[in-house]
Motif scaffolding. Structure first.
Motif, PDB file in Angstrom:
ATOM      1  N   ASN A  25       0.819  -1.214   0.000  1.00  0.00           N
ATOM      2  CA  ASN A  25       0.000   0.000   0.000  1.00  0.00           C
ATOM      3  C   ASN A  25       0.853   1.265   0.000  1.00  0.00           C
ATOM      4  O   ASN A  25       0.344   2.366   0.178  1.00  0.00           O
ATOM      5  CB  ASN A  25      -0.986   0.003   1.176  1.00  0.00           C
ATOM      6  N   GLY A  26       2.144   1.095  -0.235  1.00  0.00           N
ATOM      7  CA  GLY A  26       3.021   2.248  -0.406  1.00  0.00           C
ATOM      8  C   GLY A  26       3.699   2.748   0.849  1.00  0.00           C
ATOM      9  O   GLY A  26       4.625   3.560   0.769  1.00  0.00           O
ATOM     10  N   TYR A  27       3.264   2.243   2.005  1.00  0.00           N
ATOM     11  CA  TYR A  27       3.824   2.746   3.258  1.00  0.00           C
ATOM     12  C   TYR A  27       3.979   1.639   4.282  1.00  0.00           C
ATOM     13  O   TYR A  27       3.037   0.870   4.523  1.00  0.00           O
ATOM     14  CB  TYR A  27       2.921   3.831   3.859  1.00  0.00           C
ATOM     15  N   GLY A  28       5.151   1.550   4.884  1.00  0.00           N
ATOM     16  CA  GLY A  28       5.370   0.744   6.069  1.00  0.00           C
ATOM     17  C   GLY A  28       5.275   1.692   7.247  1.00  0.00           C
ATOM     18  O   GLY A  28       6.213   2.441   7.507  1.00  0.00           O
ATOM     19  N   GLU A  29       4.137   1.716   7.911  1.00  0.00           N
ATOM     20  CA  GLU A  29       3.778   2.775   8.863  1.00  0.00           C
ATOM     21  C   GLU A  29       3.850   4.116   8.117  1.00  0.00           C
ATOM     22  O   GLU A  29       2.992   4.403   7.298  1.00  0.00           O
ATOM     23  CB  GLU A  29       4.656   2.741  10.109  1.00  0.00           C
ATOM     24  N   GLY A  30       4.887   4.919   8.362  1.00  0.00           N
ATOM     25  CA  GLY A  30       4.977   6.208   7.673  1.00  0.00           C
ATOM     26  C   GLY A  30       6.125   6.299   6.695  1.00  0.00           C
ATOM     27  O   GLY A  30       6.415   7.380   6.170  1.00  0.00           O
ATOM     28  N   THR A  31       6.795   5.163   6.441  1.00  0.00           N
ATOM     29  CA  THR A  31       7.955   5.159   5.549  1.00  0.00           C
ATOM     30  C   THR A  31       7.547   4.664   4.171  1.00  0.00           C
ATOM     31  O   THR A  31       6.964   3.592   4.030  1.00  0.00           O
ATOM     32  CB  THR A  31       9.070   4.254   6.105  1.00  0.00           C
ATOM     33  N   SER A  32       7.861   5.447   3.153  1.00  0.00           N
ATOM     34  CA  SER A  32       7.484   5.097   1.791  1.00  0.00           C
ATOM     35  C   SER A  32       8.196   3.828   1.333  1.00  0.00           C
ATOM     36  O   SER A  32       9.387   3.637   1.585  1.00  0.00           O
ATOM     37  CB  SER A  32       7.830   6.243   0.843  1.00  0.00           C
ATOM     38  N   ALA A  33       7.455   2.986   0.639  1.00  0.00           N
ATOM     39  CA  ALA A  33       8.057   1.772   0.086  1.00  0.00           C
ATOM     40  C   ALA A  33       9.129   2.116  -0.930  1.00  0.00           C
ATOM     41  O   ALA A  33      10.106   1.368  -1.093  1.00  0.00           O
ATOM     42  CB  ALA A  33       6.985   0.896  -0.566  1.00  0.00           C
ATOM     43  N   ASN A  34       8.994   3.230  -1.609  1.00  0.00           N
ATOM     44  CA  ASN A  34      10.005   3.650  -2.584  1.00  0.00           C
ATOM     45  C   ASN A  34      11.357   3.878  -1.925  1.00  0.00           C
ATOM     46  O   ASN A  34      12.399   3.732  -2.555  1.00  0.00           O
ATOM     47  CB  ASN A  34       9.562   4.932  -3.288  1.00  0.00           C
ATOM     48  N   TYR A  35      11.330   4.232  -0.642  1.00  0.00           N
ATOM     49  CA  TYR A  35      12.572   4.452   0.096  1.00  0.00           C
ATOM     50  C   TYR A  35      13.050   3.172   0.780  1.00  0.00           C
ATOM     51  O   TYR A  35      14.234   2.855   0.773  1.00  0.00           O
ATOM     52  CB  TYR A  35      12.358   5.537   1.157  1.00  0.00           C
ATOM     53  N   ALA A  36      12.101   2.436   1.365  1.00  0.00           N
ATOM     54  CA  ALA A  36      12.473   1.311   2.224  1.00  0.00           C
ATOM     55  C   ALA A  36      12.892   0.066   1.466  1.00  0.00           C
ATOM     56  O   ALA A  36      13.642  -0.761   1.988  1.00  0.00           O
ATOM     57  CB  ALA A  36      11.318   0.982   3.170  1.00  0.00           C
ATOM     58  N   THR A  70      -1.664  -1.581  -3.837  1.00  0.00           N
ATOM     59  CA  THR A  70      -2.973  -1.112  -3.418  1.00  0.00           C
ATOM     60  C   THR A  70      -2.834   0.256  -2.761  1.00  0.00           C
ATOM     61  O   THR A  70      -1.803   0.908  -2.876  1.00  0.00           O
ATOM     62  CB  THR A  70      -3.627  -2.144  -2.463  1.00  0.00           C
ATOM     63  N   VAL A  71      -3.892   0.690  -2.091  1.00  0.00           N
ATOM     64  CA  VAL A  71      -3.888   2.004  -1.459  1.00  0.00           C
ATOM     65  C   VAL A  71      -4.555   1.895  -0.097  1.00  0.00           C
ATOM     66  O   VAL A  71      -5.518   1.143   0.077  1.00  0.00           O
ATOM     67  CB  VAL A  71      -4.614   3.044  -2.342  1.00  0.00           C
ATOM     68  N   ARG A  72      -4.018   2.603   0.845  1.00  0.00           N
ATOM     69  CA  ARG A  72      -4.559   2.645   2.205  1.00  0.00           C
ATOM     70  C   ARG A  72      -5.262   3.985   2.392  1.00  0.00           C
ATOM     71  O   ARG A  72      -4.623   5.038   2.386  1.00  0.00           O
ATOM     72  CB  ARG A  72      -3.396   2.508   3.196  1.00  0.00           C
ATOM     73  N   PHE A  73      -6.585   3.953   2.553  1.00  0.00           N
ATOM     74  CA  PHE A  73      -7.351   5.193   2.647  1.00  0.00           C
ATOM     75  C   PHE A  73      -7.144   5.925   3.966  1.00  0.00           C
ATOM     76  O   PHE A  73      -7.333   7.135   4.036  1.00  0.00           O
ATOM     77  CB  PHE A  73      -8.846   4.906   2.471  1.00  0.00           C
ATOM     78  N   ASP A  74      -6.790   5.187   5.007  1.00  0.00           N
ATOM     79  CA  ASP A  74      -6.609   5.795   6.323  1.00  0.00           C
ATOM     80  C   ASP A  74      -5.145   5.702   6.731  1.00  0.00           C
ATOM     81  O   ASP A  74      -4.312   5.174   5.998  1.00  0.00           O
ATOM     82  CB  ASP A  74      -7.518   5.112   7.341  1.00  0.00           C
ATOM     83  N   GLY A  75      -4.857   6.187   7.914  1.00  0.00           N
ATOM     84  CA  GLY A  75      -3.477   6.181   8.383  1.00  0.00           C
ATOM     85  C   GLY A  75      -3.017   4.801   8.794  1.00  0.00           C
ATOM     86  O   GLY A  75      -3.760   3.817   8.717  1.00  0.00           O
ATOM     87  N   HIS A  76      -1.775   4.737   9.234  1.00  0.00           N
ATOM     88  CA  HIS A  76      -1.270   3.449   9.741  1.00  0.00           C
ATOM     89  C   HIS A  76      -2.182   2.954  10.852  1.00  0.00           C
ATOM     90  O   HIS A  76      -2.509   1.770  10.918  1.00  0.00           O
ATOM     91  CB  HIS A  76       0.156   3.615  10.249  1.00  0.00           C
ATOM     92  N   PHE A  77      -2.603   3.852  11.712  1.00  0.00           N
ATOM     93  CA  PHE A  77      -3.593   3.564  12.744  1.00  0.00           C
ATOM     94  C   PHE A  77      -4.580   4.726  12.753  1.00  0.00           C
ATOM     95  O   PHE A  77      -4.291   5.803  12.225  1.00  0.00           O
ATOM     96  CB  PHE A  77      -2.928   3.408  14.127  1.00  0.00           C
ATOM     97  N   ILE A  78      -5.746   4.505  13.327  1.00  0.00           N
ATOM     98  CA  ILE A  78      -6.726   5.575  13.385  1.00  0.00           C
ATOM     99  C   ILE A  78      -6.249   6.617  14.392  1.00  0.00           C
ATOM    100  O   ILE A  78      -6.021   6.313  15.570  1.00  0.00           O
ATOM    101  CB  ILE A  78      -8.115   5.034  13.757  1.00  0.00           C
ATOM    102  N   GLY A  79      -6.080   7.827  13.913  1.00  0.00           N
ATOM    103  CA  GLY A  79      -5.483   8.895  14.707  1.00  0.00           C
ATOM    104  C   GLY A  79      -4.134   9.329  14.155  1.00  0.00           C
ATOM    105  O   GLY A  79      -3.589  10.353  14.568  1.00  0.00           O
ATOM    106  N   ASP A  80      -3.598   8.553  13.227  1.00  0.00           N
ATOM    107  CA  ASP A  80      -2.342   8.891  12.559  1.00  0.00           C
ATOM    108  C   ASP A  80      -2.534  10.204  11.777  1.00  0.00           C
ATOM    109  O   ASP A  80      -3.387  10.284  10.887  1.00  0.00           O
ATOM    110  CB  ASP A  80      -1.975   7.743  11.615  1.00  0.00           C
ATOM    111  N   PRO A  81      -1.754  11.239  12.040  1.00  0.00           N
ATOM    112  CA  PRO A  81      -1.923  12.511  11.321  1.00  0.00           C
ATOM    113  C   PRO A  81      -1.514  12.452   9.856  1.00  0.00           C
ATOM    114  O   PRO A  81      -1.865  13.346   9.076  1.00  0.00           O
ATOM    115  CB  PRO A  81      -1.044  13.490  12.104  1.00  0.00           C
ATOM    116  N   GLN A  82      -0.770  11.447   9.463  1.00  0.00           N
ATOM    117  CA  GLN A  82      -0.408  11.200   8.065  1.00  0.00           C
ATOM    118  C   GLN A  82       0.314  12.387   7.419  1.00  0.00           C
ATOM    119  O   GLN A  82       0.074  12.729   6.261  1.00  0.00           O
ATOM    120  CB  GLN A  82      -1.644  10.829   7.235  1.00  0.00           C
ATOM    121  N   LEU A  83       1.218  12.987   8.155  1.00  0.00           N
ATOM    122  CA  LEU A  83       1.970  14.122   7.627  1.00  0.00           C
ATOM    123  C   LEU A  83       2.957  13.709   6.546  1.00  0.00           C
ATOM    124  O   LEU A  83       3.508  14.554   5.855  1.00  0.00           O
ATOM    125  CB  LEU A  83       2.715  14.812   8.782  1.00  0.00           C
TER     126      LEU A  83
END
Length: 323
Positions: free
Chosen positions: A174-185, A237-250
């Motif tokens: 989904n493009g993110y491991g928590e807040g780290t982009s898969a393109n980087y990780a 795929t795509v994750r519509f919400d944050g890693h967890f609910i309450g994640d500010p997704q900055l």
């Protein structure tokens, strides 16, 4: 017509159930009715359903901390799940698992897993058991892109290839491991190609496209049932919400989520496809929408009314298993 209407309606119902279930979990969590953390799988429904829709209860799946969709796709009872997520005594795991540890062995769901990368080794065990017994049953593990660099996952891929285990590895990118982009990780251009280097068929698929994902999963499942060993699928795929609910997704780009909901919603894409092909009719799908809304509303109400565990009785129960 390549797909029967009954099959497509079952697919749509399951995907819609996951979506509404997750939306209500978010609402109930924000309302203080769910303890702990909630990791919603909104946007990823097509993968779970495409992978599990034809599995039997003897086939084993292992999930992640973002596992509600996998549980529902495998046939777990949504009312029991809601009670479990609310920590109630009558939940699927008697309130001891919560959102991240739902399991239902009777349905072949050996557990969601809060340990990143914990599922593939466990599913190797299930696959080895099936091979040893000589059945046609398979194991299927779900992992995110964030788990793809874990040593447990890499060892599991190699182990499955060496022993030709009937194990289908599903990687939901989904493009993110928590807040780290898969393109980087990920230190490679293609996770599918890297997994293939372990000696198994490995393919990439658009995970927002149910039909493409289903066909890829069918190839891998058939290969496993025929004793030809493991396969790997990277489903973007795509994750519509944050890693967890309450994640500010900055860490996400401006309008990224809004754009994904317009252009990459797997439910919308599925509905548009089946209507354009005249495979299903809108009134039938609308009826399912209403039925699912009522089902999830009932699940929430039953969860709110269910009894809490009694610490004096339940705290030490089911902690150890006697053989």
């Amino acid at each position: 017509m390549p797909y029967q209407p009954e099959f497509l309606l079952r697919v749509y119902r399951t995907m819609k159930t996951i979506r509404i279930f997750e939306e209500r979990c978010i609402k109930e969590f924000e309302g203080g009715n769910i303890p702990g953390f909630v990791h919603a799988s909104n946007g990823q429904e097509a993968i779970a359903v495409a992978a599990c829709i034809d599995l039997t209860y003897k086939d084993i799946i292992g999930s992640t901390h973002r596992g509600h969709g996998h549980c529902i796709a495998k046939g777990c009872d949504v009312i029991g799940m809601m009670k479990e997520i609310m920590g109630k005594a009558t939940g699927l795991c008697k309130g001891k698992g919560g959102s991240m540890h739902i399991a239902d062995f009777d349905k072949g769901m050996i557990g969601a897993n809060a340990i990143v990368g914990g599922g593939p080794p466990l599913c190797n065990g299930a696959a080895l058991g099936a091979k040893t017994r000589g059945t046609k049953d398979i194991a299927m593990s779900f992992s995110g892109d964030g788990s793809a660099n874990q040593g447990t996952v890499l060892e599991a891929l190699n182990f499955a290839a060496v022993l030709k285990l009937p194990h289908v590895f599903i990687f939901e990118n989904n493009g993110y491991g928590e807040g780290t982009s898969a393109n980087y990780a990920l230190g490679c251009d293609s996770l599918a190609e890297r997994n293939g280097a372990f000696g198994m068929p490995s393919e990439y698929v658009d995970g927002t496209d149910f039909f493409a994902t289903y066909e890829a999963c069918q190839r891998a499942i058939q290969r496993a049932r025929q004793g030809e060993g493991p396969s790997s699928i990277e489903a973007e795929t795509v994750r519509f919400d944050g890693h967890f609910i309450g994640d500010p997704q900055l860490y996400r780009g401006k309008n990224e989520i809004a754009d994904a909901k317009v252009n990459r919603d797997c439910l919308t894409l599925f509905r548009n496809r089946v209507l354009a092909e005249s495979w299903l009719q809108a009134p039938d799908m609308d009826a399912i929408d209403e039925e699912v809304e009522l089902l999830i509303a009932s699940a929430v109400q039953e969860g709110l009314n269910a009894p809490d565990p009694d610490p004096a009785i339940d705290l030490m129960a089911d902690v150890y298993c006697s053989y």
